[in-house]
Design a protein around this motif. Sequence first.
Motif, PDB file in Angstrom:
ATOM      1  N   PHE A 142       0.820  -1.217   0.000  1.00 34.55           N
ATOM      2  CA  PHE A 142       0.000   0.000   0.000  1.00 34.55           C
ATOM      3  C   PHE A 142       0.854   1.268   0.000  1.00 34.55           C
ATOM      4  O   PHE A 142       0.645   2.173  -0.821  1.00 34.55           O
ATOM      5  CB  PHE A 142      -0.928  -0.022   1.216  1.00 34.55           C
ATOM      6  CG  PHE A 142      -1.711   1.241   1.449  1.00 34.55           C
ATOM      7  CD1 PHE A 142      -2.833   1.529   0.677  1.00 34.55           C
ATOM      8  CD2 PHE A 142      -1.356   2.143   2.455  1.00 34.55           C
ATOM      9  CE1 PHE A 142      -3.583   2.683   0.907  1.00 34.55           C
ATOM     10  CE2 PHE A 142      -2.089   3.292   2.686  1.00 34.55           C
ATOM     11  CZ  PHE A 142      -3.201   3.565   1.911  1.00 34.55           C
ATOM     12  N   GLN A 200      -5.438  -2.220  -2.998  1.00 35.16           N
ATOM     13  CA  GLN A 200      -4.431  -2.032  -1.958  1.00 35.16           C
ATOM     14  C   GLN A 200      -5.040  -1.755  -0.589  1.00 35.16           C
ATOM     15  O   GLN A 200      -4.323  -1.643   0.404  1.00 35.16           O
ATOM     16  CB  GLN A 200      -3.489  -0.895  -2.351  1.00 35.16           C
ATOM     17  CG  GLN A 200      -2.662  -1.176  -3.578  1.00 35.16           C
ATOM     18  CD  GLN A 200      -1.788  -2.407  -3.397  1.00 35.16           C
ATOM     19  OE1 GLN A 200      -0.844  -2.396  -2.609  1.00 35.16           O
ATOM     20  NE2 GLN A 200      -2.116  -3.490  -4.101  1.00 35.16           N
ATOM     21  N   THR A 205      -7.542  -7.813  -1.159  1.00 32.94           N
ATOM     22  CA  THR A 205      -6.384  -7.043  -1.579  1.00 32.94           C
ATOM     23  C   THR A 205      -5.325  -7.986  -2.143  1.00 32.94           C
ATOM     24  O   THR A 205      -5.354  -9.193  -1.918  1.00 32.94           O
ATOM     25  CB  THR A 205      -5.801  -6.258  -0.396  1.00 32.94           C
ATOM     26  OG1 THR A 205      -5.383  -7.169   0.636  1.00 32.94           O
ATOM     27  CG2 THR A 205      -6.819  -5.282   0.169  1.00 32.94           C
TER      28      THR A 205
END
Length: 326
Positions: free
Chosen positions: A135, A257, A282
């Motif tokens: 992320f 993300q 994710t």
Amino acid sequence: LFYIFIVLSLTNGTTYQEKTMSEKKLSPIVLFVYNRPEATEKTLQALSACHLADKSELFIFADGAKKGASSEQLEKINRTRHVIRAQKWCASVTIAESDVNRGLAASVIAGVSGIMEKFGRAIVLEDDIVCEKSFLTYMNGALDFYEKNENVWSIAGFSPLLFSTARLKSDVYAGYRASSWGWATWQNRWSKVDWSVADYAEFMEDKGRQARFNRGGSDMTNLLSMQMRGECDSWAIRWCYQQFKENAITIFPKKPQAKNIGFENDGTHSRKSILQILKTKTAEYTEPIRFEDCRIDEKIMGEMLRLYSPSLLDRLLLVLARVVLW
């Protein structure tokens, strides 16, 4: 208001891509919390597991209790504040605890504005957003890549399940609406927002503008109207409206993300929707992320429009598709 400030430190390993990125100044991370200790802990655990977390600055804004709050609510607020102090989540952590309840919208607007004035950019999370390990790598890379492209309004961490993105060679695509589920932007975009929406009456007289605003989903105009009638407390729809007025885009990751876990319990600002049924998974970027100057892809936007404006048939087909994919 009364604030408590704490500074902490962390040390972890990095990959080659992260080493390259860490040579630059990383963007600060801003987290808003209130009264959800379990969700807050999940959010912080995921954040601390991110690559680059050990080199990032984290600013946590903890909202205060409402007048007449019950003992149960006060206990949840205190437990949440215990969680945010419990561990060295990032390289440094600054905690600001309000002694009054400001509400989410006012907290986000004031908190992000203060960070923007100091740093010029920010990565923003709320207490129900769990992020993937890549992320921060994705967010910082996108903030660097698109900084001078003022057609890009914000960077989204969340991305819904869209089958039409499978053909993309890039790791990102462009969208008409912003996302509040893990996002980032720059001061020169943030400072443009008219939070009072002074042109609202004029906008509501113009069906053409409403139709263009709703390209991001048929809920857009209705959400703005709810905000202006005082039926919801949303900074995000006003942020989306300013993006629309600027004729700008948001960059979304092909691999999600971030995901919202607020539907699991009692999130103040969460609603059941198709996005609750299609729970996001994710996925980590393990190779260098491929950014490019994106244009709106109408096929992708058509699919996103159906997701945010679903008919009953759309809902059934999307649920069936997700079951098959799983």
